[in-house]
Scaffold this motif. Structure first.
Motif, PDB file in Angstrom:
ATOM      1  N   LYS A 192      11.790  -4.330   0.710  1.00 46.53           N
ATOM      2  CA  LYS A 192      10.953  -4.158  -0.474  1.00 46.53           C
ATOM      3  C   LYS A 192      11.685  -4.355  -1.789  1.00 46.53           C
ATOM      4  O   LYS A 192      11.071  -4.657  -2.800  1.00 46.53           O
ATOM      5  CB  LYS A 192      10.291  -2.784  -0.446  1.00 46.53           C
ATOM      6  CG  LYS A 192      11.235  -1.613  -0.711  1.00 46.53           C
ATOM      7  CD  LYS A 192      10.453  -0.321  -0.790  1.00 46.53           C
ATOM      8  CE  LYS A 192      11.338   0.849  -1.197  1.00 46.53           C
ATOM      9  NZ  LYS A 192      10.557   2.092  -1.345  1.00 46.53           N
ATOM     10  N   ASP A 193      13.013  -4.201  -1.839  1.00 49.26           N
ATOM     11  CA  ASP A 193      13.723  -4.381  -3.096  1.00 49.26           C
ATOM     12  C   ASP A 193      14.703  -5.544  -3.072  1.00 49.26           C
ATOM     13  O   ASP A 193      15.501  -5.712  -3.974  1.00 49.26           O
ATOM     14  CB  ASP A 193      14.458  -3.099  -3.491  1.00 49.26           C
ATOM     15  CG  ASP A 193      15.466  -2.659  -2.438  1.00 49.26           C
ATOM     16  OD1 ASP A 193      15.461  -3.259  -1.345  1.00 49.26           O
ATOM     17  OD2 ASP A 193      16.239  -1.729  -2.705  1.00 49.26           O
TER      18      ASP A 193
ATOM     19  N   GLU B 107       9.959 -14.326  -6.195  1.00 48.04           N
ATOM     20  CA  GLU B 107       8.762 -13.481  -6.250  1.00 48.04           C
ATOM     21  C   GLU B 107       8.130 -13.587  -7.622  1.00 48.04           C
ATOM     22  O   GLU B 107       8.823 -13.669  -8.634  1.00 48.04           O
ATOM     23  CB  GLU B 107       9.157 -12.027  -5.963  1.00 48.04           C
ATOM     24  CG  GLU B 107       8.019 -11.031  -6.005  1.00 48.04           C
ATOM     25  CD  GLU B 107       7.044 -11.194  -4.862  1.00 48.04           C
ATOM     26  OE1 GLU B 107       6.015 -11.858  -5.102  1.00 48.04           O
ATOM     27  OE2 GLU B 107       7.304 -10.681  -3.769  1.00 48.04           O
TER      28      GLU B 107
ATOM     29  N   GLU C 125       4.691 -11.910  -7.984  1.00 51.47           N
ATOM     30  CA  GLU C 125       3.719 -10.816  -8.059  1.00 51.47           C
ATOM     31  C   GLU C 125       4.467  -9.501  -8.276  1.00 51.47           C
ATOM     32  O   GLU C 125       4.633  -8.678  -7.384  1.00 51.47           O
ATOM     33  CB  GLU C 125       2.871 -10.794  -6.796  1.00 51.47           C
ATOM     34  CG  GLU C 125       1.992 -12.036  -6.682  1.00 51.47           C
ATOM     35  CD  GLU C 125       1.021 -11.982  -5.525  1.00 51.47           C
ATOM     36  OE1 GLU C 125       1.197 -11.133  -4.631  1.00 51.47           O
ATOM     37  OE2 GLU C 125       0.086 -12.804  -5.503  1.00 51.47           O
ATOM     38  N   VAL C 126       4.927  -9.349  -9.532  1.00 49.07           N
ATOM     39  CA  VAL C 126       5.729  -8.180  -9.897  1.00 49.07           C
ATOM     40  C   VAL C 126       5.181  -7.560 -11.176  1.00 49.07           C
ATOM     41  O   VAL C 126       4.466  -8.217 -11.952  1.00 49.07           O
ATOM     42  CB  VAL C 126       7.207  -8.563 -10.108  1.00 49.07           C
ATOM     43  CG1 VAL C 126       7.804  -9.147  -8.834  1.00 49.07           C
ATOM     44  CG2 VAL C 126       7.373  -9.535 -11.265  1.00 49.07           C
TER      45      VAL C 126
ATOM     46  N   GLY D 271      10.324  -2.038  -5.790  1.00 51.21           N
ATOM     47  CA  GLY D 271       9.844  -2.761  -4.625  1.00 51.21           C
ATOM     48  C   GLY D 271       8.559  -2.239  -4.040  1.00 51.21           C
ATOM     49  O   GLY D 271       7.927  -2.918  -3.216  1.00 51.21           O
ATOM     50  N   ASP D 272       8.140  -1.024  -4.424  1.00 53.97           N
ATOM     51  CA  ASP D 272       6.848  -0.521  -3.943  1.00 53.97           C
ATOM     52  C   ASP D 272       5.728  -1.434  -4.432  1.00 53.97           C
ATOM     53  O   ASP D 272       5.812  -2.047  -5.496  1.00 53.97           O
ATOM     54  CB  ASP D 272       6.594   0.893  -4.474  1.00 53.97           C
ATOM     55  CG  ASP D 272       7.373   1.954  -3.713  1.00 53.97           C
ATOM     56  OD1 ASP D 272       8.002   1.607  -2.698  1.00 53.97           O
ATOM     57  OD2 ASP D 272       7.355   3.122  -4.144  1.00 53.97           O
ATOM     58  N   ARG D 273       4.669  -1.491  -3.644  1.00 47.09           N
ATOM     59  CA  ARG D 273       3.518  -2.307  -4.039  1.00 47.09           C
ATOM     60  C   ARG D 273       2.458  -1.421  -4.680  1.00 47.09           C
ATOM     61  O   ARG D 273       2.221  -0.292  -4.240  1.00 47.09           O
ATOM     62  CB  ARG D 273       2.956  -3.045  -2.823  1.00 47.09           C
ATOM     63  CG  ARG D 273       3.947  -4.053  -2.237  1.00 47.09           C
ATOM     64  CD  ARG D 273       3.289  -4.925  -1.173  1.00 47.09           C
ATOM     65  NE  ARG D 273       4.246  -5.846  -0.570  1.00 47.09           N
ATOM     66  CZ  ARG D 273       4.549  -7.053  -1.046  1.00 47.09           C
ATOM     67  NH1 ARG D 273       3.968  -7.473  -2.164  1.00 47.09           N
ATOM     68  NH2 ARG D 273       5.414  -7.825  -0.435  1.00 47.09           N
TER      69      ARG D 273
ATOM     70  N   GLY E 104      -1.004  -5.367  -4.359  1.00 53.09           N
ATOM     71  CA  GLY E 104       0.158  -5.963  -3.723  1.00 53.09           C
ATOM     72  C   GLY E 104       1.265  -6.386  -4.664  1.00 53.09           C
ATOM     73  O   GLY E 104       2.207  -7.071  -4.238  1.00 53.09           O
TER      74      GLY E 104
ATOM     75  N   ARG F  15       4.636  -5.895  -6.857  1.00 55.55           N
ATOM     76  CA  ARG F  15       5.823  -5.073  -6.644  1.00 55.55           C
ATOM     77  C   ARG F  15       6.356  -4.496  -7.953  1.00 55.55           C
ATOM     78  O   ARG F  15       6.297  -5.136  -9.001  1.00 55.55           O
ATOM     79  CB  ARG F  15       6.918  -5.920  -6.000  1.00 55.55           C
ATOM     80  CG  ARG F  15       6.518  -6.524  -4.668  1.00 55.55           C
ATOM     81  CD  ARG F  15       7.770  -6.695  -3.884  1.00 55.55           C
ATOM     82  NE  ARG F  15       7.666  -7.701  -2.849  1.00 55.55           N
ATOM     83  CZ  ARG F  15       8.358  -7.646  -1.724  1.00 55.55           C
ATOM     84  NH1 ARG F  15       9.164  -6.638  -1.508  1.00 55.55           N
ATOM     85  NH2 ARG F  15       8.251  -8.596  -0.827  1.00 55.55           N
TER      86      ARG F  15
ATOM     87  N   ARG G 232      -0.342   3.514  -6.419  1.00 53.96           N
ATOM     88  CA  ARG G 232       0.553   3.025  -5.370  1.00 53.96           C
ATOM     89  C   ARG G 232      -0.262   2.612  -4.157  1.00 53.96           C
ATOM     90  O   ARG G 232      -1.174   3.318  -3.729  1.00 53.96           O
ATOM     91  CB  ARG G 232       1.538   4.124  -4.988  1.00 53.96           C
ATOM     92  CG  ARG G 232       2.645   3.709  -4.020  1.00 53.96           C
ATOM     93  CD  ARG G 232       3.620   4.870  -3.840  1.00 53.96           C
ATOM     94  NE  ARG G 232       4.741   4.495  -2.992  1.00 53.96           N
ATOM     95  CZ  ARG G 232       4.738   4.585  -1.677  1.00 53.96           C
ATOM     96  NH1 ARG G 232       3.659   5.027  -1.043  1.00 53.96           N
ATOM     97  NH2 ARG G 232       5.798   4.238  -0.974  1.00 53.96           N
ATOM     98  N   ASP G 233       0.046   1.425  -3.609  1.00 60.23           N
ATOM     99  CA  ASP G 233      -0.640   0.976  -2.406  1.00 60.23           C
ATOM    100  C   ASP G 233      -0.208   1.820  -1.208  1.00 60.23           C
ATOM    101  O   ASP G 233       0.899   2.368  -1.177  1.00 60.23           O
ATOM    102  CB  ASP G 233      -0.316  -0.492  -2.113  1.00 60.23           C
ATOM    103  CG  ASP G 233      -0.962  -1.431  -3.112  1.00 60.23           C
ATOM    104  OD1 ASP G 233      -1.734  -0.955  -3.961  1.00 60.23           O
ATOM    105  OD2 ASP G 233      -0.680  -2.642  -3.049  1.00 60.23           O
TER     106      ASP G 233
END
Length: 763
Positions: free
Chosen positions: A3-4, A675, A677-678, A694-696, A713, A715, A760-761
């Protein structure tokens, strides 16, 4: 990836080896690196082409190496050997291609043939130019002119933009939604009211003479890298560079010049700023108000002690109107309100104001960090007010400098791409053509969107760009465009907007800026552009066309015009074959363009005279006008405090993109790799929200129009940004920007102040 894992090291400074390595990768991706390198040596040269990478000015003293990382990316993107021929479209349906990413679509390479959409097969298929022109003309003649939206991208040349507005007005409408509506419209509106012209007043050489440069809301390292050298040179000679920018950006802190051999060997760099402040989103106006408040106080104190005044009394008395009303507002504004909106302390602002008062020559420069808010026009008026106080306009080393993005977005407006055309332009067009011009105001971008959504627009013609991805509410716009009777796209590479075809869709491939355009006599044609400093210069391609089936933008517009209107009033085919004839017509119609063909062939072109730079104020008062506006009752940042988990979002570019064009998936200045989508978030906000790097997360827009705007989604990336403010890339996040939220009088989408709820997802 973990994730990170996409978060990595950031560059120590802008430029340097990172820029050279990136340039090398981009040239290798063209599959013709040596040819690409030779091409770059002609960028911004008198016998070469104007770099399409940005609108920053070219130095009058010239350079054999006057280009930057952005320029290499833009040129290699255009000069690639990759092709998207008819076989590609035969192999992939439009429905399939709509599922591809922006990056994957554009990296198929250059379009090679004119294409028509076949609804029965869901594929684009090749067709002949004459056949396509005839069908487009027939369809346009079956539609009421005011039901057609004629969009223009700022990559278009002066010649094609002038020809386009001539055709469209003869057709019968002023519908000119333009990319400028989404970026610097607020600058044009505010400066026209303040100084009588909607352009900046400085030349590039003024940056060499300024004692101080105030930089608001821009990231030169990504958006106009050649500016970095000018900021660096300013600090090296002792000038002060004061930055107001919400995010801490590498390019606004240090720059390693790739042309400096010692720095490249030692890993050195130099500062590009001397003071750096990070206002909350929407807080720039309050910051400038605070500095003005301090200047007035210092002037009062100086006069009380019998010292020389701080204000330029002679300039204010002779050249300005309205200072008393504005000063009353400034003095009535409390420090509590200023600090709350700006996020900066009185002590911070005193340091900045001290620089201003100690400097004889000051430049104020800004970009979309200022122009994409509800109160952007008021903010730019406040900046102009501040500059008036010490006469910092109309003399060398001082002035106002909006920094445009697209290489000719300013020129397009100069030559007539304007939904509210000045009466003088329409009068001149009528004298030239001998027929009446439409006088009713047309549509800007948001009005065009409104017409599409309402069903009153029936057709769209796009002269370049990626309209549906560049605009807010992307999904809504895409659906609306697909309902149109006719959609025509003019471009060099495939993008998502080209996949929106309506009932009859066409993709018309054109020559790029770097490619040779020869007329029927074999003469190499040039086009012209206008940069942010009002310099007009020629541009002639040097590469062979990507395909023998390409036409110039001029040729395409003339072909559509001839098929639609015939050539009784304008000999479109003659104009299509000789750009000099277009420039002769422009010289008769446009003020300042006399003897155009000769002047544009002088190395580095000519300057379009700016009356305000000579302290000639073409305003109703015949003076420079102070603007008296209250600060907003609440900025979006202040609105967010009413509920937990609410943030103010701004959209921005990654380092590897130019507007909606994605060159690669990295953003090394912000430490993001592979990436897009941040979301960049302050670490303290991350802790409060219970999220880690890194959490979605999911973001949903807070608006009262009943439309559900939600993206999941994305990050989390920790970043140096004020608490309560977050940022992420467009076009991916444009789906969260409401088309109904726009700047007062500018109609620019509020892409730098979108209220969102973050959650948070699930794991």
């Amino acid at each position: 990836m973990p994730k990170d894992e996409f978060i990595g090291k950031t560059s120590k400074a802008a430029g340097g080896w990172g820029a050279l390595k990136s340039c090398g990768r981009q040239l290798l991706e063209t599959r013709r690196p040596l040819a690409g390198a030779r091409t770059m040596l002609k960028a911004n040269q008198p016998d070469g082409f104007d770099c399409p990478g940005c609108a920053w000015g070219d130095p009058e003293h010239g350079s054999s190496f006057e280009f930057c990382e952005n320029g290499v990316k833009a040129v290699s993107w255009e000069a690639t050997k990759l092709r998207a021929p008819p076989e590609f479209f035969a192999a992939h349906s439009v429905t399939e291609l709509r599922g591809w990413s922006d990056y994957d679509l554009e990296h198929q390479g250059r379009l090679t043939h004119p294409l028509r959409y076949n609804a029965s097969t869901d594929h684009y298929e090749p067709a002949g130019w004459d056949e396509i022109f005839a069908e487009i003309g027939q369809r346009l003649n079956a539609i009421t002119p005011d039901a057609v939206e004629f969009y223009t991208s700022g990559r278009a040349s002066n010649e094609v933009a002038f020809l386009y507005q001539t055709f469209v007005r003869l057709y019968g409408t002023n519908n000119f939604p333009d990319c400028s509506n989404m970026c610097h419209e607020a600058s044009g509106v505010a400066l026209t009211d303040a100084i009588g012209i909607g352009k900046g007043t400085v030349l590039l050489e003024d940056f060499e003479q300024a004692d101080a440069i105030f930089v608001f809301g821009q990231n030169p390292g990504t958006n106009h890298p050649r500016m970095l050298a000018d900021l660096r040179n300013a600090t090296l000679r002792g000038a002060q560079v004061v930055v107001f920018n919400t995010l801490k950006e590498k390019g606004l802190t240090r720059f390693a010049d790739p042309q400096n051999k010692v720095e490249m060997l030692t890993g050195g760099s130099e500062a590009t700023s001397t003071l750096y402040f990070q206002p909350r989103l929407g807080g720039d106006m309050a910051a400038v108000r605070g500095m003005a408040k301090l200047v007035f106080a210092a002037d009062d104190a100086a006069r009380a002690k019998g010292l020389p005044p701080v204000l330029d009394d002679a300039f204010l008395s002779e050249h300005t109107a309205g200072i008393a009303e504005w000063r009353a507002l400034v003095e009535a504004t409390t420090w509590e309100q200023i600090e709350e909106q700006s996020g900066l302390t009185r002590e911070n602002l005193a340091r900045a104001a001290g620089v201003y008062m100690a400097s004889d020559r000051v430049i104020a420069t800004w970009a979309m960090g200022v122009t994409q808010h509800r109160h952007s026009v008021q903010t730019i008026r406040e900046i102009a007010n501040f500059m008036f106080l010490r006469g910092n306009i109309g003399r060398r080393g001082a002035g106002l400098c909006p920094v445009r993005g697209h290489s000719n977005v300013q020129g397009d407006r100069t030559v007539g791409i304007n939904e509210k055309a000045p009466k003088a332009l329409l009068d001149a067009m009528e004298r030239e053509l001998g027929v009446p011009m439409p006088r009713n105001p047309g549509h800007n971008v948001l009005e065009a969107i409104g017409a599409m959504l309402a069903g009153t627009a029936r057709a769209f013609v796009g002269l370049g760009g990626n309209f549906a991805r560049a605009t807010p509410d992307s999904a809504l716009i895409a659906a609306a465009m697909d309902r149109l009777d006719l959609v025509v796209h003019i471009g060099t590479k495939l993008n998502h907007c080209h996949l929106l075809h309506g009932k009859a869709g066409f993709i018309l491939p054109c020559l790029g800026r770097t490619e040779i355009d020869r007329n029927s006599k074999g003469i190499r044609q040039i086009v012209t552009v206008e940069d942010s400093m009002s310099m007009v210069h020629g541009s002639g391609g040097i590469n062979l066309p990507a395909s023998p089936h390409l036409k110039s933008e001029v040729g395409i517009v003339a072909g559509i015009a001839h098929a639609t209107l015939g050539s009784k009033i304008v000999d479109w085919q003659a104009l299509a074959d000789d750009n000099d004839l277009i420039r002769e017509m422009m010289s008769r119609v446009l003020p300042g363009f006399g003897d155009y063909n000769a002047r544009v062939r002088v190395p580095r072109g000519f300057w379009l005279r700016n009356p305000a730079a000579a302290r000639e104020w073409r305003t109703p008062t015949d003076k420079a006008n102070f603007g008296a506006f209250d600060l907003p009752k609440q900025t979006e940042w202040q609105m967010r405090t009413e509920q937990p988990g609410i943030f103010v979002l701004q959209t921005l570019r990654s380092h590897d993109q130019y507007n909606t064009t994605i060159y690669a998936m990295d953003d090394r200045y912000r430490g993001v790799y592979g990436e897009r989508e941040v979301v960049f978030i302050n670490p303290a906000d991350m802790a409060d929200a219970g999220v880690a790097a890194g959490d979605r997360i999911t973001m949903e827009t807070l608006s009262d129009d009943g439309i559900d705007r939600r993206i999941s989604g994305f990050r989390v990336v920790p970043y140096d940004i004020p608490p309560g403010c977050i940022a992420g890339y467009y076009p991916e996040l444009n789906a969260l920007v409401p088309h109904g939220s726009f700047g007062d009088r500018s109609f620019t989408p509020t892409s730098k102040s979108v209220l969102v709820r973050m959650s948070r997802d699930a794991a």
